[in-house]
Design an enzyme around this catalytic site. Sequence first.
Site, PDB file in Angstrom:
ATOM      1  N   SER A  19       0.835  -1.217   0.000  1.00 33.95           N
ATOM      2  CA  SER A  19       0.000   0.000   0.000  1.00 33.95           C
ATOM      3  C   SER A  19       0.861   1.254   0.000  1.00 33.95           C
ATOM      4  CB  SER A  19      -0.886   0.043   1.248  1.00 33.95           C
ATOM      5  OG  SER A  19      -1.834  -0.981   1.242  1.00 33.95           O
ATOM      6  N   ILE A  20       0.387   2.278  -0.701  1.00 35.03           N
ATOM      7  CA  ILE A  20       1.059   3.581  -0.649  1.00 35.03           C
ATOM      8  C   ILE A  20       1.071   4.080   0.800  1.00 35.03           C
ATOM      9  CG2 ILE A  20       0.853   5.995  -1.353  1.00 35.03           C
ATOM     10  CD1 ILE A  20      -0.153   4.992  -4.078  1.00 35.03           C
ATOM     11  N   ASP A  64     -14.156   1.903   8.763  1.00 36.04           N
ATOM     12  CA  ASP A  64     -14.738   1.971   7.426  1.00 36.04           C
ATOM     13  C   ASP A  64     -15.182   3.424   7.268  1.00 36.04           C
ATOM     14  OD1 ASP A  64     -16.601   2.106   5.305  1.00 36.04           O
ATOM     15  OD2 ASP A  64     -16.887  -0.056   5.417  1.00 36.04           O
ATOM     16  N   VAL A  65     -14.618   4.131   6.290  1.00 37.75           N
ATOM     17  CA  VAL A  65     -14.847   5.581   6.211  1.00 37.75           C
ATOM     18  C   VAL A  65     -16.268   5.962   5.803  1.00 37.75           C
ATOM     19  CG1 VAL A  65     -12.416   6.169   5.803  1.00 37.75           C
ATOM     20  CG2 VAL A  65     -13.944   5.757   3.844  1.00 37.75           C
ATOM     21  N   ALA A  95     -13.976   2.287  -6.195  1.00 42.26           N
ATOM     22  CA  ALA A  95     -15.113   2.346  -7.126  1.00 42.26           C
ATOM     23  C   ALA A  95     -15.401   0.902  -7.519  1.00 42.26           C
ATOM     24  CB  ALA A  95     -14.770   3.177  -8.361  1.00 42.26           C
ATOM     25  N   TYR A 157      -9.877   4.514 -16.142  1.00 45.37           N
ATOM     26  CA  TYR A 157      -9.928   5.114 -14.799  1.00 45.37           C
ATOM     27  C   TYR A 157     -11.357   5.594 -14.497  1.00 45.37           C
ATOM     28  CZ  TYR A 157      -7.826   7.127 -10.605  1.00 45.37           C
ATOM     29  OH  TYR A 157      -7.477   7.417  -9.310  1.00 45.37           O
ATOM     30  N   LYS A 164     -11.536  11.822  -8.089  1.00 48.77           N
ATOM     31  CA  LYS A 164     -10.249  12.454  -7.741  1.00 48.77           C
ATOM     32  C   LYS A 164     -10.299  13.966  -7.999  1.00 48.77           C
ATOM     33  CE  LYS A 164      -7.760   8.903  -6.348  1.00 48.77           C
ATOM     34  NZ  LYS A 164      -7.592   8.660  -4.901  1.00 48.77           N
ATOM     35  N   ILE A 193       1.269   2.607  -9.376  1.00 49.13           N
ATOM     36  CA  ILE A 193       2.046   1.670  -8.557  1.00 49.13           C
ATOM     37  C   ILE A 193       1.178   0.426  -8.379  1.00 49.13           C
ATOM     38  CG2 ILE A 193       3.058   1.275  -6.269  1.00 49.13           C
ATOM     39  CD1 ILE A 193       3.455   4.297  -6.022  1.00 49.13           C
ATOM     40  N   ALA A 197      -5.641  -1.825  -4.764  1.00 49.58           N
ATOM     41  CA  ALA A 197      -6.627  -0.933  -5.398  1.00 49.58           C
ATOM     42  C   ALA A 197      -6.361  -0.824  -6.900  1.00 49.58           C
ATOM     43  CB  ALA A 197      -6.593   0.440  -4.747  1.00 49.58           C
TER      44      ALA A 197
HETATM   45  P1  NAD Z   1      -4.431  -0.076  -1.529  1.00 52.49           P
HETATM   46  O1  NAD Z   1      -5.424  -1.071  -2.009  1.00 52.49           O
HETATM   47  O2  NAD Z   1      -3.209  -0.591  -0.890  1.00 52.49           O
HETATM   48  O3  NAD Z   1      -5.117   0.986  -0.562  1.00 52.49           O
HETATM   49  C1  NAD Z   1      -6.450   1.401  -0.724  1.00 52.49           C
HETATM   50  C2  NAD Z   1      -7.005   1.468   0.683  1.00 52.49           C
HETATM   51  O4  NAD Z   1      -8.330   1.997   0.677  1.00 52.49           O
HETATM   52  C3  NAD Z   1      -7.071   0.091   1.356  1.00 52.49           C
HETATM   53  O5  NAD Z   1      -6.363   0.120   2.577  1.00 52.49           O
HETATM   54  C4  NAD Z   1      -8.553  -0.104   1.602  1.00 52.49           C
HETATM   55  O6  NAD Z   1      -8.799  -0.846   2.787  1.00 52.49           O
HETATM   56  C5  NAD Z   1      -8.982   1.349   1.735  1.00 52.49           C
HETATM   57  N1  NAD Z   1     -10.438   1.505   1.628  1.00 52.49           N
HETATM   58  C6  NAD Z   1     -11.240   1.313   0.543  1.00 52.49           C
HETATM   59  N2  NAD Z   1     -12.520   1.517   0.899  1.00 52.49           N
HETATM   60  C7  NAD Z   1     -12.519   1.870   2.218  1.00 52.49           C
HETATM   61  C8  NAD Z   1     -13.513   2.193   3.176  1.00 52.49           C
HETATM   62  N3  NAD Z   1     -14.836   2.184   2.860  1.00 52.49           N
HETATM   63  N4  NAD Z   1     -13.133   2.506   4.442  1.00 52.49           N
HETATM   64  C9  NAD Z   1     -11.833   2.498   4.801  1.00 52.49           C
HETATM   65  N5  NAD Z   1     -10.833   2.188   3.953  1.00 52.49           N
HETATM   66  C10 NAD Z   1     -11.190   1.867   2.677  1.00 52.49           C
HETATM   67  O7  NAD Z   1      -4.086   0.810  -2.810  1.00 52.49           O
HETATM   68  P2  NAD Z   1      -3.236   2.162  -2.996  1.00 52.49           P
HETATM   69  O8  NAD Z   1      -2.907   2.195  -4.426  1.00 52.49           O
HETATM   70  O9  NAD Z   1      -2.174   2.231  -1.975  1.00 52.49           O
HETATM   71  O10 NAD Z   1      -4.322   3.289  -2.735  1.00 52.49           O
HETATM   72  C11 NAD Z   1      -4.160   4.349  -1.805  1.00 52.49           C
HETATM   73  C12 NAD Z   1      -4.574   5.669  -2.430  1.00 52.49           C
HETATM   74  O11 NAD Z   1      -3.620   6.013  -3.431  1.00 52.49           O
HETATM   75  C13 NAD Z   1      -5.934   5.652  -3.122  1.00 52.49           C
HETATM   76  O12 NAD Z   1      -6.589   6.877  -2.887  1.00 52.49           O
HETATM   77  C14 NAD Z   1      -5.552   5.555  -4.594  1.00 52.49           C
HETATM   78  O13 NAD Z   1      -6.546   6.068  -5.441  1.00 52.49           O
HETATM   79  C15 NAD Z   1      -4.317   6.417  -4.583  1.00 52.49           C
HETATM   80  N6  NAD Z   1      -3.434   6.278  -5.747  1.00 52.49           N
HETATM   81  C16 NAD Z   1      -3.004   5.054  -6.135  1.00 52.49           C
HETATM   82  C17 NAD Z   1      -2.167   4.945  -7.252  1.00 52.49           C
HETATM   83  C18 NAD Z   1      -1.693   3.589  -7.723  1.00 52.49           C
HETATM   84  O14 NAD Z   1      -1.305   3.481  -8.892  1.00 52.49           O
HETATM   85  N7  NAD Z   1      -1.644   2.584  -6.891  1.00 52.49           N
HETATM   86  C19 NAD Z   1      -1.767   6.098  -7.954  1.00 52.49           C
HETATM   87  C20 NAD Z   1      -2.218   7.339  -7.502  1.00 52.49           C
HETATM   88  C21 NAD Z   1      -3.057   7.424  -6.401  1.00 52.49           C
END
Ligand code: NAD
Length: 265
Positions: A19-20, A64-65, A95, A157, A164, A193, A197
């Site tokens: 995860s990021i 859970d948000v 989504a 997307y 976003k 990355i 998600a």
């Molecule tokens: P990830 O799957 O590791 O993290 C996504 C997180 O969102 C998870 O921990 C999940 O449990 C949480 N989540 C989803 N629905 C939820 C809810 N109802 N309540 C609480 N938590 C919830 O993936 P990621 O890529 O690390 O995503 C983190 C953020 O970075 C996201 O906003 C994503 O859009 C953004 N992002 C990702 C990328 C990429 O390429 N991976 C690029 C730019 C931005």
Amino acid sequence: MGFLSNRKALIVGVASNRSIAWGIAEAMHREGAEIALTYQNDKLKRRVEQCSKACGGGPVMPLDVTDDAQIDTVFQELSDTWGHLDIVVHAVGFAPREELEGSFVDNTTRGGYGMAHDISAYSFVALARGARPLMQGRNGSLLTLTYLGGERALPNYNVMGPAKASLEASVRYMASDLGGEGIRVNAVSAGPIRTLAASGIGDFRKMLDFNAAAAPMRRNVSIDEVGNTSAFLCSDLASGITGEVVHVDGGFHSVALAGSAMGGS
Ligand code: NAD
């Protein structure tokens, strides 16, 4: 001493060590911050608890948000345990998978549109409201994660793009609202990355390859690079920055045509 020593950070969005949010937690912990983590559901609990141990073993709570009562409980627990809060990181996005491919116009439902905006954008506002009382007098910092799909139309997307865009607009309104209290609000726009998600987005592999070829740096970025920039933005080193979207994408957003596709090296 790190540049976040004596800071207390709530990080929402760790699902795994890919995860990021995890890259951010590690960077902030390295710079001296105490870290609280949340997990979305019981399936993720153990993994998040393990991550927490690796970054100092701070509070770990369910969240859970979409659930206002859980949001209230998280901030009440942080108030009881820490008394105050310096940083909130929102790294949450969702989504329905079937809406992340094909035609945006044909595949976007009313329910999916609402859900994407509620979970991916509104929840940042809700977290800010919960954190605000705990950040008074502390030069607090709120940070979210966004993607270029909020600024430009990209294949697959789809509904996450408007979500976003809404999130980025929220950053500016929140920064304007909270700046007088010394609270800064920013976003990091990360390049693609491979995470849980991201695996829901159609043709994500192709997106990674295209970005690596087209970006000025000719490669993709890591969660460590996103983590380092996030730690900087939430520190006093960035005390003059708010309402900003910082791209950590190897420069991809800055070019119109792929260098390698045009015959560059
Ligand atoms: P990830 O799957 O590791 O993290 C996504 C997180 O969102 C998870 O921990 C999940 O449990 C949480 N989540 C989803 N629905 C939820 C809810 N109802 N309540 C609480 N938590 C919830 O993936 P990621 O890529 O690390 O995503 C983190 C953020 O970075 C996201 O906003 C994503 O859009 C953004 N992002 C990702 C990328 C990429 O390429 N991976 C690029 C730019 C931005």
